[in-house]
Design an enzyme around this catalytic site. Structure first.
Site, PDB file in Angstrom:
ATOM      1  CE  LYS A 121      -7.684   6.208  -2.897  1.00  0.00           C
ATOM      2  NZ  LYS A 121      -7.309   6.579  -1.579  1.00  0.00           N
ATOM      3  CD  GLU A 173      -7.039   6.050   7.714  1.00  0.00           C
ATOM      4  OE1 GLU A 173      -7.042   4.885   7.324  1.00  0.00           O
ATOM      5  OE2 GLU A 173      -6.608   6.983   7.025  1.00  0.00           O
ATOM      6  CG  HIS A 183     -12.412   7.105   0.615  1.00  0.00           C
ATOM      7  ND1 HIS A 183     -12.603   6.400  -0.540  1.00  0.00           N
ATOM      8  CD2 HIS A 183     -11.148   6.814   1.017  1.00  0.00           C
ATOM      9  CE1 HIS A 183     -11.507   5.710  -0.816  1.00  0.00           C
ATOM     10  NE2 HIS A 183     -10.607   5.948   0.109  1.00  0.00           N
TER      11      HIS A 183
HETATM   12  C1  BG6 Z   1      -7.574   4.356   1.279  1.00  0.00           C
HETATM   13  C2  BG6 Z   1      -6.569   5.422   1.560  1.00  0.00           C
HETATM   14  O1  BG6 Z   1      -8.272   4.638   0.102  1.00  0.00           O
HETATM   15  O2  BG6 Z   1      -8.469   4.267   2.373  1.00  0.00           O
HETATM   16  C3  BG6 Z   1      -5.819   5.103   2.833  1.00  0.00           C
HETATM   17  O3  BG6 Z   1      -5.644   5.513   0.482  1.00  0.00           O
HETATM   18  C4  BG6 Z   1      -6.793   4.866   3.972  1.00  0.00           C
HETATM   19  O4  BG6 Z   1      -4.908   6.139   3.152  1.00  0.00           O
HETATM   20  C5  BG6 Z   1      -7.858   3.871   3.574  1.00  0.00           C
HETATM   21  O5  BG6 Z   1      -6.075   4.383   5.081  1.00  0.00           O
HETATM   22  C6  BG6 Z   1      -8.936   3.731   4.634  1.00  0.00           C
HETATM   23  O6  BG6 Z   1      -9.785   2.718   4.258  1.00  0.00           O
HETATM   24  P1  BG6 Z   1     -10.440   1.736   5.312  1.00  0.00           P
HETATM   25  O7  BG6 Z   1     -11.328   0.845   4.519  1.00  0.00           O
HETATM   26  O8  BG6 Z   1      -9.323   1.019   5.985  1.00  0.00           O
HETATM   27  O9  BG6 Z   1     -11.185   2.632   6.254  1.00  0.00           O
END
Ligand code: BG6
Length: 486
Positions: A151, A219, A243
């Site tokens: 994506k 985050e 997501h």
């Molecule tokens: C990614 C995004 O798809 O997902 C990032 O591009 C993000 O910006 C990440 O930090 C978060 O994924 P996870 O698995 O670390 O929660």
């Protein structure tokens, strides 16, 4: 070491062509994930060919992969496991052209012998995806292949439709695996198990019992070297239209008729079709103080590093239930939760001041971390004389199963599924196009970005957005520490 159950791995040998092999995602997730799959015996006959703009040779790529494992593997890398994996790695710089790529793939296929398939993993930014597809077509690597796409799939409805049309000139839809790694997370699949393997919760999984839902993925992470990608993408396209909406579909969909790609996609797409187009008035866009000074960022950038929004699914199950979504960078905590707030009782026999309702409604909370947790909170009596009520909870942690080491990380799970040709946890062109359609009002008239301090929970207006409710995060009560087994 994990014991591989029968039927989990691909049936034949695989050549994985990793385009974007030196990039951030490849180093953080894909190379460590492939190492784990290879070492665990999930993909016994697999050779990997790295492809990128960098001028490396095979040894240079092996060094890069080793370094990536040292830096990013979440599990211990044992020195004795490295040589066998290193031997499966090869590299072709893009400048070497399609013939060199084809020659490398054919050589890998000869080494593997027998029946082989190809998996192209396009770990490249959206503007490079089509040139990668053309390279694969020119190299004659389309037959016997599957392609995993990263994506965001387009940047709006028109570009998503155009991207899908161009893709279909080269690959048939059944060859395409659009990855959304949140769906590969063990706890995301556990939502399906929880909802559809039990009779207990499904009867109350609707507007009559549920007051509102929050999907909250703050985050602490900044952008590091990703500003180039992020400037053109922003939090909405990076996280929400991908997501968070996908997780929302798992949470909100009707029971599918089977655990099969067609049935699951059908129910997810019904949720997307019922979504009310986003109203920019229900959206808070934020940017952390300091973003504009980061390398690669336009000093006048309007890109949001934070987004919170309210959306609605206008169907029989969910009409009138607000869904609040939030995510952003450099926030106070890293969390990934779905929190379901139940309606409060219509009347209370408990005297004023007894504590009922004082700590919010009953909640069911899913923690989407790899070592996932689940909590059901309710009011219960505080021990002792009289009738004081406290918020209590029933909690489950994946750790309690004693099988935490069996968890595959999201990318590992999804690469394995793509190698087996299983589309169940992948997204579809139709679903993605509908999500862009739902997003159009926001993309056309985005509200102005509001500043927030790094380490906070976002701009102040997030509280108005969710009122009269409150954000679940930060939690008032911490999760209980998982059992240690003593
Ligand atoms: C990614 C995004 O798809 O997902 C990032 O591009 C993000 O910006 C990440 O930090 C978060 O994924 P996870 O698995 O670390 O929660």
């Amino acid at each position: 070491m994990v014991k591989v159950p029968p039927g989990v791995g691909p049936k034949n040998s695989q050549v994985l062509i990793l385009v974007g092999a030196t990039g951030d995602l490849a180093q953080r997730k894909l190379l460590p994930g492939l190492f784990h799959l290879a070492r665990g015996g999930f993909i016994p006959g697999c050779r990997i060919i790295g492809v990128s703009l960098d001028q490396l040779d095979a040894d240079g790529f092996r060094r890069l992969a080793r370094e990536a494992l040292n830096q990013f593997s979440t599990r211990k890398v044992h020195e004795e496991d490295w040589p066998a994996f290193a031997e499966t790695l090869d590299y072709v710089p893009i400048a070497a052209g399609p013939d060199a790529l084809r020659a490398a793939v054919e050589s890998a296929e000869r080494m593997l012998g027998g029946d082989t398939s190809r998996v192209h993993y396009l770990s490249v930014p959206p503007n490079a995806a089509l040139s990668a597809v053309r390279l694969l077509a020119e190299a004659g690597l389309v037959e016997r292949s599957r392609v995993i796409m990263e994506k965001p799939f387009g940047t709006d409805l028109a570009s998503a439709v155009a991207l899908n049309a161009k893709l279909h000139e080269v690959f048939a839809e059944e060859q395409i695996f659009r990855i959304d790694h949140f769906l590969g997370k063990e706890p995301a699949q556990n939502i399906l198990a929880f909802r559809f393997a039990n009779g207990l919760f499904e009867p109350i999984w609707n507007r009559n019992f549920i007051d509102h839902v929050q999907i909250d993925v703050p985050e602490t992470l900044g952008l590091g070297k990703r500003t180039g990608f992020y400037e053109a993408t922003g939090a909405f396209r990076d996280m929400v239209v991908t997501h968070l909406f996908q997780v929302l579909a798992f949470m909100a969909m009707e029971p599918p008729t089977a655990l099969e790609p067609v049935s699951i996609s059908e129910e997810k797409n019904k949720v997307f079709r019922s979504m009310v187009p986003l109203d920019p008035k229900d959206v808070v866009r934020g940017q952390y103080v300091g973003y504009l000074a980061e390398e690669g960022v336009d000093p006048e950038s309007d890109t949001e590093t934070f987004i919170a929004l309210k959306c609605h699914i206008d169907n029989w199950r969910w009409a009138g239930v607000p869904f609040f979504l939030r995510t952003g960078k450099r926030l106070a905590e890293g969390q990934r939760i779905i929190s379901i707030a139940f309606r409060e009782p219509p009347k209370s026999m408990f005297p004023i001041g007894s504590g009922v309702g004082a700590q919010g409604p009953d909640h069911l909370t899913f923690d989407l971390a790899d070592a996932s947790k689940l909590s059901l909170s309710f009011y219960g009596k505080r021990p002792g004389p009289g009738m004081r009520l406290d918020k209590l909870s029933l909690q489950f942690a994946m750790n309690d199963t004693g099988r935490i080491d069996d968890v595959l990380e999201a990318y590992e799970r999804l690469i394995l599924d793509a190698m087996r040709g299983d589309h169940t946890l992948f997204t579809t062109a139709e679903g993605i196009e509908r999500l862009w359609q739902v997003s159009t009002p926001l993309l056309e008239t985005p509200p102005p970005v509001r500043l927030y301090s790094p380490g906070s929970w976002g701009p102040k207006s997030i509280h108005q957005l969710v009122a009269p409710h409150a954000w679940r995060l930060p939690f008032e009560r911490a999760w209980r520490a998982p059992a240690t087994g003593d």
